[in-house]
Motif scaffolding. Sequence first.
Motif, PDB file in Angstrom:
ATOM      1  N   ALA A  48      30.171  42.637  33.926  1.00  0.00           N
ATOM      2  CA  ALA A  48      29.137  41.674  33.542  1.00  0.00           C
ATOM      3  C   ALA A  48      29.670  40.243  33.627  1.00  0.00           C
ATOM      4  CB  ALA A  48      28.646  41.976  32.125  1.00  0.00           C
ATOM      5  N   ALA A  49      30.928  40.060  33.248  1.00  0.00           N
ATOM      6  CA  ALA A  49      31.539  38.736  33.351  1.00  0.00           C
ATOM      7  C   ALA A  49      31.734  38.332  34.814  1.00  0.00           C
ATOM      8  CB  ALA A  49      32.867  38.717  32.614  1.00  0.00           C
ATOM      9  N   LEU A  50      32.139  39.292  35.640  1.00  0.00           N
ATOM     10  CA  LEU A  50      32.314  38.995  37.062  1.00  0.00           C
ATOM     11  C   LEU A  50      30.985  38.602  37.702  1.00  0.00           C
ATOM     12  CD1 LEU A  50      34.724  41.872  38.176  1.00  0.00           C
ATOM     13  CD2 LEU A  50      35.287  39.641  37.209  1.00  0.00           C
ATOM     14  N   ALA A  51      29.908  39.291  37.306  1.00  0.00           N
ATOM     15  CA  ALA A  51      28.588  38.972  37.846  1.00  0.00           C
ATOM     16  C   ALA A  51      28.158  37.560  37.465  1.00  0.00           C
ATOM     17  CB  ALA A  51      27.563  39.992  37.344  1.00  0.00           C
ATOM     18  N   ALA A  52      28.706  37.069  36.346  1.00  0.00           N
ATOM     19  CA  ALA A  52      28.386  35.712  35.895  1.00  0.00           C
ATOM     20  C   ALA A  52      29.376  34.684  36.438  1.00  0.00           C
ATOM     21  CB  ALA A  52      28.369  35.660  34.375  1.00  0.00           C
ATOM     22  N   GLY A  53      30.249  35.113  37.355  1.00  0.00           N
ATOM     23  CA  GLY A  53      31.100  34.162  38.053  1.00  0.00           C
ATOM     24  C   GLY A  53      32.551  34.097  37.627  1.00  0.00           C
ATOM     25  N   VAL A  54      32.996  34.952  36.709  1.00  0.00           N
ATOM     26  CA  VAL A  54      34.398  34.946  36.297  1.00  0.00           C
ATOM     27  C   VAL A  54      35.281  35.422  37.450  1.00  0.00           C
ATOM     28  CG1 VAL A  54      36.062  36.210  34.861  1.00  0.00           C
ATOM     29  CG2 VAL A  54      34.057  35.147  33.826  1.00  0.00           C
ATOM     30  N   THR A  55      36.383  34.720  37.667  1.00  0.00           N
ATOM     31  CA  THR A  55      37.323  35.081  38.732  1.00  0.00           C
ATOM     32  C   THR A  55      38.725  35.345  38.205  1.00  0.00           C
ATOM     33  OG1 THR A  55      37.783  32.729  39.113  1.00  0.00           O
ATOM     34  CG2 THR A  55      36.096  33.757  40.498  1.00  0.00           C
TER      35      THR A  55
END
Length: 225
Positions: free
Chosen positions: A49-56
């Motif tokens: 969910a964090a990756l989908a929100a742009g976390v790298t």
Amino acid sequence: MADSWAEIAVNLARVREEIRTAALRAGRRPEEITLVAVSKTVPPEGIQAALAAGVTDLGENRVQELLAKQPELPPGLRWHLIGTLQTNKVKYIIDRIHLLHSLDRWELAREISKRASARGLVLKALIQVNVSGEETKHGLAPGDVPVFYREVQELPGLQIEGLMTMAPFVADAEQARPYFRQLRELARELGLKHLSMGMSNDYQVAIEEGATLVRIGSDIFGARR
């Protein structure tokens, strides 16, 4: 933990806005600050969910947990090991992490150098500094850092990028400011670029004092249960 993974995107938007406003207050560009989402104890679906929100960039405290999660998540992420690294675990993570935040002793530096050099690698690391002097915290005393830094610069396979510290946990984040300022001054004296400092309770103050990496967990994923 967040009641639903949808909350993570909302939390991230708020954190990013607070990073932006803190940077602008200090006359800095928000792009100078890397958000490291601390995903310890967070299951892969929460991290997704964090990756989908742009976390790298993801931060883990324990080698075992980091290694268990990596195969379940997309390649190309930047993994940060932010917890204490035991010397006998170096061989497992030497090619698995983007940055080690917790280089705190000569024995560890030598083991990293040996393992990385044998594989033609260079591991990037931050020297952990115990600015507060608390016995419960790891890291070198500020006065020991210059000599340690000069010595580890001679080791192949290891590249020092900057410094890391953990301020005391305080009710008012302003009380953490002197510790962040001291780390910034030490990095300036050594000519080091990166400062990993600031967590969910004090990262805005850390940014105002020069943090280039902030380690945010509960403000993104919620309190750990």
